[in-house]
Design an enzyme around this catalytic site. Structure first.
Site, PDB file in Angstrom:
ATOM      1  N   ASN A  48       0.828  -1.212   0.000  1.00 52.08           N
ATOM      2  CA  ASN A  48       0.000   0.000   0.000  1.00 52.08           C
ATOM      3  C   ASN A  48       0.860   1.260   0.000  1.00 52.08           C
ATOM      4  O   ASN A  48       0.348   2.366   0.127  1.00 52.08           O
ATOM      5  CB  ASN A  48      -0.896   0.027   1.239  1.00 52.08           C
ATOM      6  CG  ASN A  48      -1.873  -1.127   1.260  1.00 52.08           C
ATOM      7  OD1 ASN A  48      -2.443  -1.472   0.238  1.00 52.08           O
ATOM      8  ND2 ASN A  48      -2.046  -1.734   2.418  1.00 52.08           N
ATOM      9  N   HIS A 134     -14.308  -0.775   5.985  1.00 50.65           N
ATOM     10  CA  HIS A 134     -13.188  -1.480   6.626  1.00 50.65           C
ATOM     11  C   HIS A 134     -13.522  -1.974   8.045  1.00 50.65           C
ATOM     12  O   HIS A 134     -14.309  -1.356   8.760  1.00 50.65           O
ATOM     13  CB  HIS A 134     -12.021  -0.486   6.692  1.00 50.65           C
ATOM     14  CG  HIS A 134     -10.707  -1.087   7.084  1.00 50.65           C
ATOM     15  ND1 HIS A 134     -10.213  -1.002   8.362  1.00 50.65           N
ATOM     16  CD2 HIS A 134      -9.782  -1.763   6.357  1.00 50.65           C
ATOM     17  CE1 HIS A 134      -9.025  -1.591   8.415  1.00 50.65           C
ATOM     18  NE2 HIS A 134      -8.741  -2.059   7.209  1.00 50.65           N
ATOM     19  N   GLU A 178     -15.847   4.612   2.903  1.00 50.81           N
ATOM     20  CA  GLU A 178     -14.458   4.782   2.496  1.00 50.81           C
ATOM     21  C   GLU A 178     -14.442   5.696   1.269  1.00 50.81           C
ATOM     22  O   GLU A 178     -15.382   5.662   0.473  1.00 50.81           O
ATOM     23  CB  GLU A 178     -13.826   3.427   2.134  1.00 50.81           C
ATOM     24  CG  GLU A 178     -13.643   2.534   3.340  1.00 50.81           C
ATOM     25  CD  GLU A 178     -12.944   1.212   3.045  1.00 50.81           C
ATOM     26  OE1 GLU A 178     -12.077   1.161   2.153  1.00 50.81           O
ATOM     27  OE2 GLU A 178     -13.263   0.227   3.722  1.00 50.81           O
ATOM     28  N   SER A 182     -10.874  -0.185  -0.126  1.00 54.48           N
ATOM     29  CA  SER A 182      -9.558  -0.797   0.004  1.00 54.48           C
ATOM     30  C   SER A 182      -9.420  -2.119  -0.736  1.00 54.48           C
ATOM     31  O   SER A 182      -8.325  -2.481  -1.143  1.00 54.48           O
ATOM     32  CB  SER A 182      -9.223  -1.007   1.478  1.00 54.48           C
ATOM     33  OG  SER A 182     -10.190  -1.813   2.106  1.00 54.48           O
ATOM     34  N   ASP A 207     -13.315   7.584   5.135  1.00 52.03           N
ATOM     35  CA  ASP A 207     -12.016   6.999   5.462  1.00 52.03           C
ATOM     36  C   ASP A 207     -11.219   6.999   4.162  1.00 52.03           C
ATOM     37  O   ASP A 207     -11.523   6.254   3.234  1.00 52.03           O
ATOM     38  CB  ASP A 207     -12.240   5.576   5.984  1.00 52.03           C
ATOM     39  CG  ASP A 207     -10.940   4.835   6.261  1.00 52.03           C
ATOM     40  OD1 ASP A 207      -9.902   5.193   5.673  1.00 52.03           O
ATOM     41  OD2 ASP A 207     -10.965   3.869   7.055  1.00 52.03           O
ATOM     42  N   HIS A 210      -6.879   5.008   1.384  1.00 50.61           N
ATOM     43  CA  HIS A 210      -6.263   4.707   0.080  1.00 50.61           C
ATOM     44  C   HIS A 210      -6.388   5.856  -0.909  1.00 50.61           C
ATOM     45  O   HIS A 210      -6.141   5.675  -2.099  1.00 50.61           O
ATOM     46  CB  HIS A 210      -6.874   3.434  -0.508  1.00 50.61           C
ATOM     47  CG  HIS A 210      -6.617   2.241   0.360  1.00 50.61           C
ATOM     48  ND1 HIS A 210      -5.462   1.513   0.293  1.00 50.61           N
ATOM     49  CD2 HIS A 210      -7.355   1.695   1.363  1.00 50.61           C
ATOM     50  CE1 HIS A 210      -5.499   0.548   1.201  1.00 50.61           C
ATOM     51  NE2 HIS A 210      -6.641   0.632   1.857  1.00 50.61           N
ATOM     52  N   LYS A 240      -0.100   4.285   4.447  1.00 49.13           N
ATOM     53  CA  LYS A 240      -0.177   3.765   3.087  1.00 49.13           C
ATOM     54  C   LYS A 240       0.653   4.669   2.160  1.00 49.13           C
ATOM     55  O   LYS A 240       1.863   4.615   2.241  1.00 49.13           O
ATOM     56  CB  LYS A 240      -1.629   3.568   2.706  1.00 49.13           C
ATOM     57  CG  LYS A 240      -2.091   2.290   3.431  1.00 49.13           C
ATOM     58  CD  LYS A 240      -3.510   2.063   3.654  1.00 49.13           C
ATOM     59  CE  LYS A 240      -3.662   0.791   4.497  1.00 49.13           C
ATOM     60  NZ  LYS A 240      -4.963   0.647   5.108  1.00 49.13           N
TER      61      LYS A 240
HETATM   62  C1  LIG Z   1      -5.492   0.175   6.259  1.00 44.25           C
HETATM   63  C2  LIG Z   1      -6.812   0.769   6.552  1.00 44.25           C
HETATM   64  C3  LIG Z   1      -7.109   1.253   7.826  1.00 44.25           C
HETATM   65  C4  LIG Z   1      -6.185   1.070   8.985  1.00 44.25           C
HETATM   66  O1  LIG Z   1      -5.121   1.942   8.925  1.00 44.25           O
HETATM   67  P1  LIG Z   1      -3.770   1.578   9.710  1.00 44.25           P
HETATM   68  O2  LIG Z   1      -3.064   2.862   9.796  1.00 44.25           O
HETATM   69  O3  LIG Z   1      -3.066   0.553   8.900  1.00 44.25           O
HETATM   70  O4  LIG Z   1      -4.195   1.053  11.053  1.00 44.25           O
HETATM   71  C5  LIG Z   1      -8.318   1.871   8.002  1.00 44.25           C
HETATM   72  N1  LIG Z   1      -9.198   2.001   6.995  1.00 44.25           N
HETATM   73  C6  LIG Z   1      -8.952   1.527   5.772  1.00 44.25           C
HETATM   74  C7  LIG Z   1      -9.964   1.700   4.694  1.00 44.25           C
HETATM   75  C8  LIG Z   1      -7.756   0.887   5.504  1.00 44.25           C
HETATM   76  O5  LIG Z   1      -7.519   0.391   4.295  1.00 44.25           O
END
Ligand SMILES: *Cc1c(COP(=O)(O)O)cnc(C)c1O
Length: 385
Positions: A48, A134, A178, A182, A207, A210, A240
């Site tokens: 990522n 997620h 999101e 993801s 969120d 990505h 990421k």
């Molecule tokens: C990876 C991810 C998270 C978690 O983030 P980290 O910093 O790895 O704990 C939260 N939401 C989504 C959509 C993700 O892909």
């Protein structure tokens, strides 16, 4: 404790029987594109770290300098003495990037979601969640005690019908989705969701784990449209495309102050190491200075989907759905034999029957290798992303 080990073994056997057992494989140091696994060098298409910034000399140097200057750890939670000066800088930078008044950095994205959601919603409130949201958002939703309703993936009309039937009997409503999904790589209809939120007096949270760094000129999924979508709660991660570690929320000054007072994962957890914060700041410098570089992963994903005859990529994440968990494992093994590291994603990370290869693109992947991978996927896997 015999019963304990027996319990563990039974659970593992159950998973193995369904081709769902997971294991951690040591992955050797590489340059971010080439990785060493079981003694073999493979080309990675599953990180990522879309901009390969975890390996960037300026980012690594910033981390080293910060460790030297401030020490290896934060020493306490941010509310005690763990909020070193780099935090202030990073939060200002994130707020600016996202067009928000303020920002708050959490220990990780997972900790951000499990802290933010219960700080905003509780018993008597309504929480609407996209069905593909997620695991960390689902966890936050459960912790909150709010009434959780799931709407079909990216289905604004379904979300609206839930608001029609539920909004009136709840005090507050929070819609959570999101920005870039993801496991599917598609974008949420953020403009429509923000209008819906406005119409029903609901709060919208996205969120953008990505999205930041790789879409919307590096500013994330809210900025893909013009005008940008108005999202009062812009959450994301630094682990990421930013290449470091940590989570964040961008919002109004009042909302961020509320996090300092109510988000338990912020209050009761130690601050991030200074090196981690310094690396994130250095990564933002690169993204802001060089939007053409930030555009590379999506460009490469689009070259790939064109050659592999898959639907046009909306982000650097391209799913190749194969259906059954064992088919996904076989396809991943075949690609590994060809020198490519692509992980099989299986339930419960994705819904039953939608096991897939999840191919992610990185600014540093050579175009010739992408072309060869596309060729193999088109001729030997097919799929219907
Ligand atoms: C990876 C991810 C998270 C978690 O983030 P980290 O910093 O790895 O704990 C939260 N939401 C989504 C959509 C993700 O892909």
């Amino acid at each position: 404790m015999l019963s304990l080990d027996q319990f563990a073994r039974e659970k593992l056997t159950e998973r193995a029987g369904q081709n769902l057992r997971r294991s951690i494989v040591e992955t050797g140091p590489g340059d971010g594109v080439h990785v060493v696994r079981n003694g073999r060098t493979l080309l990675s298409f599953c990180s990522n770290d879309y901009l390969n910034l975890s390996q960037h000399p300026a980012v690594k140097q910033a981390a080293a300098n910060a460790a030297e200057k401030y020490g290896a750890g934060a020493g306490a939670s941010r509310l005690v003495t763990g909020s070193h000066p780099l935090y202030t800088q990073l939060e200002q930078r994130l707020a600016h990037l996202k067009g928000a008044e303020a920002a708050c950095v959490f220990g990780s994205g997972y900790l951000a979601n499990t802290g933010i959601i219960p700080a905003l919603a509780g018993r008597g409130d309504l929480l609407l969640l996209d069905e593909l949201a997620h695991a960390s958002m689902t966890a936050g939703a459960r912790l909150s005690g709010a009434d959780v309703h799931v709407f079909r993936h990216n289905d604004v009309a379904h979300a609206q019908s839930l608001l029609d039937s539920e909004r009136g009997t709840h005090r507050h409503a929070l819609i959570v989705t999101e920005g870039v999904f993801s496991m599917d790589g598609d974008l949420a209809p953020l403009l429509q969701l923000s209008q819906l939120a406005e119409q029903y007096d609901a709060w919208l949270m996205s969120d953008d784990a990505h999205g930041i760094g790789v879409v919307g000129q590096g500013r994330g999924s809210a900025f893909v449209s013009s005008p940008p979508a108005i999202i009062p709660l812009q959450m994301g991660t630094l682990s990421k495309a930013i290449g470091s570690y940590g989570g964040y929320l961008c919002g109004s000054r009042d909302v961020i102050d509320l996090m300092h007072n109510r988000a338990r994962t912020l209050i009761y957890s130690t601050g991030l190491p200074p090196a981690v914060i310094a690396a994130a700041i250095a990564a933002l410098d690169i993204i802001e200075a060089d939007p053409d570089y930030a555009a590379l992963p999506l460009r490469k994903a689009r070259d790939f989907t064109r050659s592999a005859n898959l639907p046009f990529a909306e982000s650097p994440i391209v799913p190749v759905k194969v259906g059954a968990a064992d088919a996904a494992l076989k396809a991943a093994q075949m690609l590994e034999d060809e020198g490519f590291l692509v992980v099989a994603i299986r339930p419960p990370t994705v819904p039953d029957g939608t096991a897939r290869l999840r191919i992610t693109f990185n600014a540093a992947q050579p175009d010739e290798d992408i072309a060869r991978l596309a060729d193999i996927v088109r001729t030997r896997i097919g799929g219907h992303a």
